[in-house]
Design an enzyme around this catalytic site. Sequence first.
Site, PDB file in Angstrom:
ATOM      1  CG  HIS A  53      -1.995  -0.988   1.188  1.00 14.27           C
ATOM      2  ND1 HIS A  53      -3.063  -0.903   0.320  1.00 14.27           N
ATOM      3  CD2 HIS A  53      -2.185  -2.131   1.911  1.00 14.27           C
ATOM      4  CE1 HIS A  53      -3.871  -1.937   0.516  1.00 14.27           C
ATOM      5  NE2 HIS A  53      -3.360  -2.704   1.464  1.00 14.27           N
ATOM      6  CB  CYS A 104      -2.240   3.514  -4.567  1.00 16.45           C
ATOM      7  SG  CYS A 104      -3.561   2.313  -4.350  1.00 16.45           S
TER       8      CYS A 104
END
Length: 1241
Positions: free
Chosen positions: A150, A192
């Site tokens: 993440h 991301c």
Amino acid sequence: MKLFNVLRLPALLAAALLAPAVLVEAEHTSNWAVLVCTSRFWFNYRHLANVLSIYRTVKRLGIPDSQIILMLPDDMACNPRNAFPGTVYSNADRAVDLYGDNIEVDYRGYEVTVENFIRLLTDRVGEEMPRSKRLLTDDRSNILVYMTGHGGNEFLKFQDAEEIGAFDLADAFEQMWEKKRYHEILFMIDTCQANTMYSKLYSPNIIATGSSKLDQSSYSHHADNDVGVAVIDRYTYYNLEFLETEVRDPSSKKTVGDLFDSYTYDKIHSDAGVRYDLFPGGEDAARSRLVTDFFGNVQNVEVDGSKNTTLEEDLLSLSRSIAALRQRTDEEEEAAAAENKTETTKSNPAAKKRIQFAKPLTDDNWWTKKIFGASALAAVDLINVQFLPLREINLNSRPIVKRAIAFSCDGELAVAADDSVHVFVPEFPDLASRREDSRKPSSSQHQNGTDNASSEEDEDNAYEDYRRNTRAQYSEGSKHMPVSFPPLDPRVNKELFSAAGLPFPYDTTAGQPGLGSDDEDDADDVDDEDKYSVDDEDSDLFDSEDEEGGGTSGAANRPFGAGYGPITGVGSSMNHVVRVVWSPSGLGINRRPILAVLTGAGMVAMYGDGSTAANIFLSANDNMLQRRELGSWIVLWGVGERLVVPGQQTELSENIQGLAWARGIGPGQALLATINDLKEVAIISIQTVFASDDLKGKGSGSIMSEPRESVVWLVREIDRFKADGPHPKPNIADPDFVPCGTSFGLNWSPWVQTKTSRTCLLSYVDRNYVGFRRITIPEPWIRGELPKLTIDKQDAAGRCLHLSTDAFVEFEDAVTKREQAVSCRGLIVTGFHLKNFEVDITGTSTYDRNPHHTNECGTTYLDELYNKPSENPIVDLFIHPPDPLNSTTAPIYTLIRMSATASNSDWYETNVSNANGDGAITNASTTTADRPQWARDIAEKLEISIPADMRFKHAFGGGGEESDSDDGSAINDDDSDLDDMDDSDSDSDNATAALTVPDIPEIHPHRFRLHGLSASPGGGSSVVIVSNHSTQHPERGGWHTVRSSVLFAYKPRRHRLRPGSQQQDEPIDTRPLLARPGSQPLTTEAQLFEWLYGGGPEVPGINISNRTTTDDISPPSSHLQKSLRDLRAIFAPAVERQTCDLCGARMTKSRPLTAASKSTKGKGATTTTMLSGCDKGHFFGTCATSGLAIQIPGITRSCGACGLRTINAEKLAEKMPEMKEEILREMRDGVCGGCGGKFLN
């Protein structure tokens, strides 16, 4: 010359002979893979599957386990929720078990940390580290670095506990390049905003690719219903698809370009990115690399023996020639020494040493003798440098009110005294200078023949070291401002009316009543202007010759009362300081906050930088940036008493009894709420705009000759409402009368912003009632125009409860979305206890304030059985920033109460230790070790006990008439009397005598009065102001004996180790200051302060050196980043066509400001500042925002956070006249293009 020519030939021959060897060595000889999963927990199953899929592929293509470093933070195969124990699958058909029997995990569980990852890359590990956990690469090794987890804009989280930044990764790769640890690197990342992670790379021979660009997410491909979670990400899935179908064996000729061409938005659902510019030969060379050059093992490595034999023979011949030349040189020097027997000839051995050929460094000692560049500073450990510590500040003053201390949004500190205010400005380190100093070899590294420093230099260095070690943060550059006398001249607001185009009310006023009214002739002879006239020499706000003081400007006209109070309406109070409040960021000059000071006269004065240039002190210490100085502070304007602002229509001047700033809205825009003695709440719009100043720059030594711009304040009251609750006004003769009143009752909630409006709640406190009024501003609020603000006619929420004096409300700096409404939590301080609340901000509900007596709602008296209040009133409180990853049922707070003695334990209260639980409002911190440093210091002082007869020692305890020294009032007294008493009792004779002496009771000599508490902008540090008193002696001294102390609490910063140090770091919380919905973004100065003292993360552009091209700017927020990116695009044509002002040549060159020649051994260095140069070798500094060369002195502004310089907006607008308005609008009060910091005036 002859000798030089002779020596030059072998060098040329060596270059020619070694050229083929370089070509031969250009191919890599080994392939390695570093595969990192950074996520734990079951719902991140896909990240583990991503890594294991790549692991299986590189093993299939020939890379052995001995050359693969696998980092897995969690064991999904053995997770109890795994429906298929012992297995991990990346596809719903479960055809291939990725875990299997042939897997070697090198770093598992909590071994997967940022520190271990960077230590792995840079090989900065101890001797105890096994070879299986080391990356044993060299300059012939190709490395595949694959990471998944993440992430966000320039960061990747490690196990939800810490993060690695783009700068950290870039500098780790640079260390690898400097240490010759790789030949080429293929960096792949699936997260991301993955492409931002390679945006800061600057080392050569790197190809980088990521799954998504800025502001894009990386998506999973599919889920396995039996497993219950997603099993692989899209980016990794389609990489594997290409590798499995197109690269079937190590002999495949598929190239990296073919792999990158397979990326499409339709498949990945994001814009996968590739970076080629770091690779020699650019895009074509990078795309031509085979996939197996990184994913497979090296094949068909052959050694040409004949060529190597020829090379060895050539080198042998060359070495013989060089040896002959050396012998010839030695013989010539010996002959010269025999002929000239002088002192000069005796120094020839040194000359001989200088012309000897240097030995090449071997692999064993090459790194230890190489100077560390800036990249070595930003990886795991910076060199241990000492920054200014937070230490106790002793003041010769004492507050007489609560909530007497406040942090600003930039780390400035305001402390209220009785009739004055202390303002402290932080100093920030010059990290660029510290990097340069860290590259210099220490004295222990000097070789034989270097001269020792003289005794004078040693003494100077010793003094500087002493000064550096004894200085503390806030120890210099403070300002002590008397604010009570002389009183403010009402004409301080005259410019506000001029800016609004309105007549100033006092231009036609007859003057102050009572002065000269008895003599009509005298009154007629003096005009209105002269009645308020002052000498020019006295018109300055502060006396520049007096470092300690100065006062407000204006005539010596006394305040004559304000409002409707029986006393204050006819004559002012002693005009003491009631409250100090900082404005939000962006309001003042250079986006600095301004300080609002409320005094007992019912007046609020605003202090801040004026338009005139301020004095900027040079660095007060080595490796410190220029210090901001407060000599330019003036009274900007005021409100209350006779200080009328445009829009106010009052017959009598107001007596302001409270104020509050709204949360930040935008640069140069703010809202202020004030409440008067009639319980009327006024909402005032405050804006700053810029106007041209036709006057030329003046002042001794000024080189400025261009028109300057002045800041114009647009202040106007917009609306007001009656803040009265449902309870009737009490009768003072009523037996049930309870005093009620507060100067801290107003407060603003966080804003809830939509595309069309922004909404918040304004809380106010009335008699036994707390109301919340909804306020809405339509979007956008155009700067320079009045906002169309609307205030609801009724309260959005309200609460009846028993309130004592000085009650107040605190909101949590976050909002919560619940179905159709957005709410905010907070705490109500009733005076002695807390009540938590949660109110809707955006809802449409209203609170029915039906008038009723306090007996009906049961708030006349406190229900002690239910509330169980303390008898110690609450003085101050702050709410900690909420953790978005760990929600609590109540806000997390820390508070202090008025009195701290040895017999009460509730003077400090917090529920921080319950943050992971229910968040109940309890005194969770019961042990001293859990408390902040200032609380521990006070507790230790309170625990001191002495025999009762020692109370007659008049100087003990700091409370008698003679205890007026600074040492007597400091919090950290040595208590030498007590130590002497303890030492004397250690003798055996005294022990025997003690048997005959009656027992003497012990007493605690110290008690403390706590006056205020505040948290730093990010909540990592805190400060409290206290005064020390004696429990045995009354205070009989006058004003000159009062003392107080400012105490701090701070968190440890990640310590950086010097190269070769084996000391281990202490584990600390390095999580970033995560953004919360509705919270205010931290300024760069606040982020830097939090990094120094609040345990915060490093600040891009400051801690981590940018290789400043202006493309590498990393401002602290996406809004600033977009704004600065737009500015760089605007100035790109001007940068291309700029010419040298000295010779007219094109400006086409750039070089680092502190860069050394690459041919100089041991001095290669990365830098933070670039120079722009022309074709003829004239070099200039570079503007951090535009990239233009700074060719004229005196046209730049310096950043107070990083030290970089930016050309003034007016000068930049001249470079692009076709876009002048846009440039001036964006840059007039802009921020530094290097770090997002604020400029020095």
